[in-house]
Design a protein around this motif. Structure first.
Motif, short mmCIF file in Angstrom:
data_model
loop_
_atom_site.label_atom_id
_atom_site.label_comp_id
_atom_site.label_asym_id
_atom_site.label_seq_id
_atom_site.Cartn_x
_atom_site.Cartn_y
_atom_site.Cartn_z
N SER A 420 0.86 -1.18 0.00
CA SER A 420 0.00 0.00 0.00
C SER A 420 0.90 1.24 0.00
O SER A 420 1.81 1.34 0.82
CB SER A 420 -0.90 0.00 1.23
OG SER A 420 -1.70 1.17 1.27
N PHE A 421 0.65 2.16 -0.92
CA PHE A 421 1.52 3.36 -1.00
C PHE A 421 0.80 4.52 -1.67
O PHE A 421 -0.21 4.35 -2.36
CB PHE A 421 2.81 3.04 -1.75
CG PHE A 421 2.63 2.69 -3.20
CD1 PHE A 421 2.81 3.64 -4.20
CD2 PHE A 421 2.31 1.39 -3.58
CE1 PHE A 421 2.65 3.32 -5.53
CE2 PHE A 421 2.15 1.06 -4.92
CZ PHE A 421 2.32 2.02 -5.91
N TYR A 422 1.34 5.71 -1.42
CA TYR A 422 0.85 6.93 -2.07
C TYR A 422 1.79 7.25 -3.23
O TYR A 422 2.93 7.68 -3.01
CB TYR A 422 0.81 8.10 -1.09
CG TYR A 422 -0.24 7.94 -0.02
CD1 TYR A 422 -1.51 8.45 -0.19
CD2 TYR A 422 0.06 7.27 1.17
CE1 TYR A 422 -2.48 8.30 0.79
CE2 TYR A 422 -0.90 7.11 2.16
CZ TYR A 422 -2.17 7.63 1.97
OH TYR A 422 -3.12 7.48 2.95
N GLY A 423 1.33 7.04 -4.44
CA GLY A 423 2.15 7.30 -5.61
C GLY A 423 1.96 8.71 -6.12
O GLY A 423 0.84 9.09 -6.51
N PRO A 424 3.00 9.54 -6.12
CA PRO A 424 2.86 10.91 -6.63
C PRO A 424 2.61 10.90 -8.13
O PRO A 424 3.28 10.17 -8.87
CB PRO A 424 4.20 11.55 -6.28
CG PRO A 424 5.17 10.41 -6.23
CD PRO A 424 4.39 9.24 -5.71
N LEU A 425 1.66 11.71 -8.58
CA LEU A 425 1.33 11.78 -10.00
C LEU A 425 2.00 12.98 -10.66
O LEU A 425 2.68 12.85 -11.67
CB LEU A 425 -0.19 11.85 -10.18
CG LEU A 425 -0.97 10.67 -9.60
CD1 LEU A 425 -2.47 10.89 -9.78
CD2 LEU A 425 -0.54 9.36 -10.25
N PHE A 426 1.78 14.15 -10.10
CA PHE A 426 2.44 15.35 -10.64
C PHE A 426 2.44 16.44 -9.57
O PHE A 426 1.65 16.43 -8.63
CB PHE A 426 1.75 15.86 -11.92
CG PHE A 426 0.32 16.30 -11.71
CD1 PHE A 426 0.00 17.58 -11.30
CD2 PHE A 426 -0.73 15.40 -11.95
CE1 PHE A 426 -1.32 17.98 -11.12
CE2 PHE A 426 -2.05 15.79 -11.77
CZ PHE A 426 -2.35 17.08 -11.35
N THR A 427 3.38 17.36 -9.73
CA THR A 427 3.46 18.56 -8.90
C THR A 427 3.37 19.75 -9.84
O THR A 427 4.03 19.78 -10.88
CB THR A 427 4.80 18.62 -8.14
OG1 THR A 427 4.90 17.47 -7.29
CG2 THR A 427 4.89 19.88 -7.29
N THR A 428 2.54 20.71 -9.48
CA THR A 428 2.40 21.91 -10.29
C THR A 428 2.72 23.13 -9.45
O THR A 428 2.33 23.21 -8.28
CB THR A 428 0.99 22.02 -10.89
OG1 THR A 428 0.87 23.26 -11.62
CG2 THR A 428 -0.08 21.99 -9.81
N ALA A 429 3.45 24.06 -10.05
CA ALA A 429 3.80 25.29 -9.35
C ALA A 429 3.64 26.47 -10.31
O ALA A 429 4.39 26.60 -11.28
CB ALA A 429 5.24 25.23 -8.84
N SER A 430 2.64 27.31 -10.05
CA SER A 430 2.47 28.54 -10.83
C SER A 430 3.27 29.64 -10.16
O SER A 430 3.07 29.92 -8.98
CB SER A 430 0.99 28.93 -10.90
OG SER A 430 0.26 28.02 -11.69
#
Length: 504
Positions: A420-430
């Motif tokens: 069981s894990f939290y998979g990062p999908l994307f990070t966005t920074a404006s």
């Protein structure tokens, strides 16, 4: 003024008159000018079709850049086959220049305006830390979201679902280029199957991208209604409705209520200690940025820093008031740990989570499920540096991360034997920084009261000097032509002598 052309009396009128005039005007500038200019400027700030604020609000005048980071799942096959701990590598940034425009403006009699935000993105190769052709392996959201919906179904239903998932493109992960993940999209077999399956939830497209059909769209973010500030400057920029409603409907009570700013307009002249409240449609919630006490000078303008804190993405563990961010179906004993918001209510039940980048400030139970997180405060912090007198952001870095909870399920082949894990999908920074042109306008507006005050001081000094000189010349009888005037005026002794002479 020509002293040779004027008599003593005229000289006194000029000197004392001008001295008095300069002194009076100097005092008026010192006492009255700052408040007058502040009043004029504040009255010009509210949003109207003819105000100076309007042009800068309708089309953002400064460059904004969207920095996208994609997370490459480096050992996906090993996780699937052997259940090892997942490892993710952050790729990017993939940088796009963002142009913002307000469309379909509708002005209302209650001092509000409705608009639809339109954003268009342009690829910036030179600013990017990756290529659009980079191959990125990412958890297959459609398959995992569908499997999560089936988790509590009976064995017969799950068996049928598993068979269809395996036969129609279901997968634990897929690999595509960065541009396909972001805007260009890719054909997805499982989505195509779902589109044509009457038993599946409604699916609008058989193509997938994080920003599918969004580039240049005015419909994606919906319509906002905000107060213009006319009649009440303390309401300027406050969101009143989104898509015609004053509550998102995704979270209970105050957590779903619309308030704060869309980041385009802020209330001016607020106490610097007051937190900034913003609503970003992509996050489906308001975000409070807390005052840090730190000040920065940007383009010669002083601003104060506001940022996310460990309380920002709380779910009731730190503050009872944040309990409403825990979805109703998870209350009271199954709320997410502090540090990430469950996006399930707004993501059709998909186990997606919103947090600070790299799970900064979050409970260790999130980041510890994988390897690869390397939080960097300067890069990943969500903050605004704000000039508070006029409510102008000087610098913005709005960074958030979206993750997907992936759990094992022995009845579904793609999830069998995995941790069981939290998979990062994307990070966005404006990100955006005020430019020199706009900073010059702002500095002029900020300095006008001081300019008037210093002008008043100058006038007062000149007036006082003239009055002092006039008094000195009068006491010393040193006015031009004073001696000649004195010689023509008979003294008492002279008059007596003349009278005696005349009597003889």
């Amino acid at each position: 003024m020509c002293c040779r052309c004027c008599g003593v009396t005229q000289q006194k009128v000029w000197v004392f008159g001008l001295g008095t005039l300069f002194t009076v005007f100097g005092l008026l500038f010192i006492i009255w000018w700052p408040s007058l200019i502040d009043s004029i400027i504040m009255n010009s700030l509210p949003l109207t079709p003819t105000s100076k604020t309007f042009d800068k609000w309708e089309t953002l005048p400064i460059p904004v850049y969207m920095k996208m980071y994609l997370w490459n799942w480096t050992n996906a096959e090993e996780v699937k086959l052997h259940g090892v701990k997942p490892n993710f590598q952050q790729l990017g940034p993939y940088v796009y220049r963002e142009e913002r425009l307000k469309m379909d403006l509708e002005w209302h009699e209650n001092k509000t305006v409705t608009f639809s935000p339109n954003r268009t993105w342009f690829w910036e190769e030179e600013l990017s830390g990756g290529k659009q052709t980079d191959l990125v392996t990412v958890p297959h959201l459609p398959s995992i979201a569908a499997a999560a919906e089936m988790r509590d179904k009976n064995a017969l239903v799950k068996a049928a679902f598993n068979r269809e998932l395996n036969a129609h493109g279901g997968a634990l992960y897929v690999t595509h280029t960065a541009s396909e993940w972001l805007f260009d999209s890719f054909y997805d077999e499982f989505l195509h199957y779902a589109m044509n399956n009457p038993l599946a939830p409604e699916v609008e497209s058989d193509h997938f991208a994080w920003f599918l059909d969004r580039n240049g769209s005015k419909e994606f973010e919906g319509s906002f209604t905000v107060h213009t500030g006319v009649g009440d400057i303390k309401e300027m920029g406050e969101i009143k409705f989104w898509n015609g409603a004053n509550h998102t409907g995704w979270y209970e009570g105050e957590c779903g209520r619309l308030n704060g700013s869309t980041t385009d307009l802020f209330v001016p002249d607020e106490p610097k200690e007051k937190a900034l409240t913003i609503f970003i449609a992509d996050t489906r919630r308001i975000i409070n940025l807390e005052y840090t006490g730190e000040s920065y000078e940007i383009e010669g303008i002083k601003g104060w820093k506001y940022e996310v804190t460990p309380n920002t993405f709380d779910n009731g563990q730190r503050s009872e008031a944040m309990k409403c961010y825990c979805p109703v179906y998870r209350q009271p004993n199954n709320c997410p740990a502090s540090g990430a918001t469950d996006l399930g209510p707004s993501a059709d039940g998909a186990p997606m989570y919103l947090s600070a980048a790299h799970f900064m400030y979050a409970d260790d139970s999130y980041a510890n499920t994988i390897t690869g997180f390397e939080p960097n405060y300067e890069r990943d912090n969500f903050y605004i540096i704000m000039e508070r007198k006029f409510g102008v952001p000087l610098e913005v870095n709005a960074a958030v991360m979206v993750s997907l909870l992936i759990e094992p399920d022995e009845d579904i082949d793609i999830l069998t034997g995995i941790p069981s894990f939290y998979g990062p999908l994307f990070t966005t920074a404006s990100s955006a920084v005020i430019d020199k042109a706009l900073a010059s306008e702002l500095k002029l507006a900020m300095n006008l009261p001081a300019i008037g005050r210093y002008t008043g001081v100058g006038l007062l000094c000149v007036g006082c000097i003239l009055l002092v000189v006039g008094i000195f010349l009068t006491l010393k009888r040193r006015w031009y032509g004073q001696r000649a005037a004195d010689n023509t005026v008979p003294t008492p002794t002279t008059r007596i002598t003349e009278e005696v002479t005349e009597s003889y």
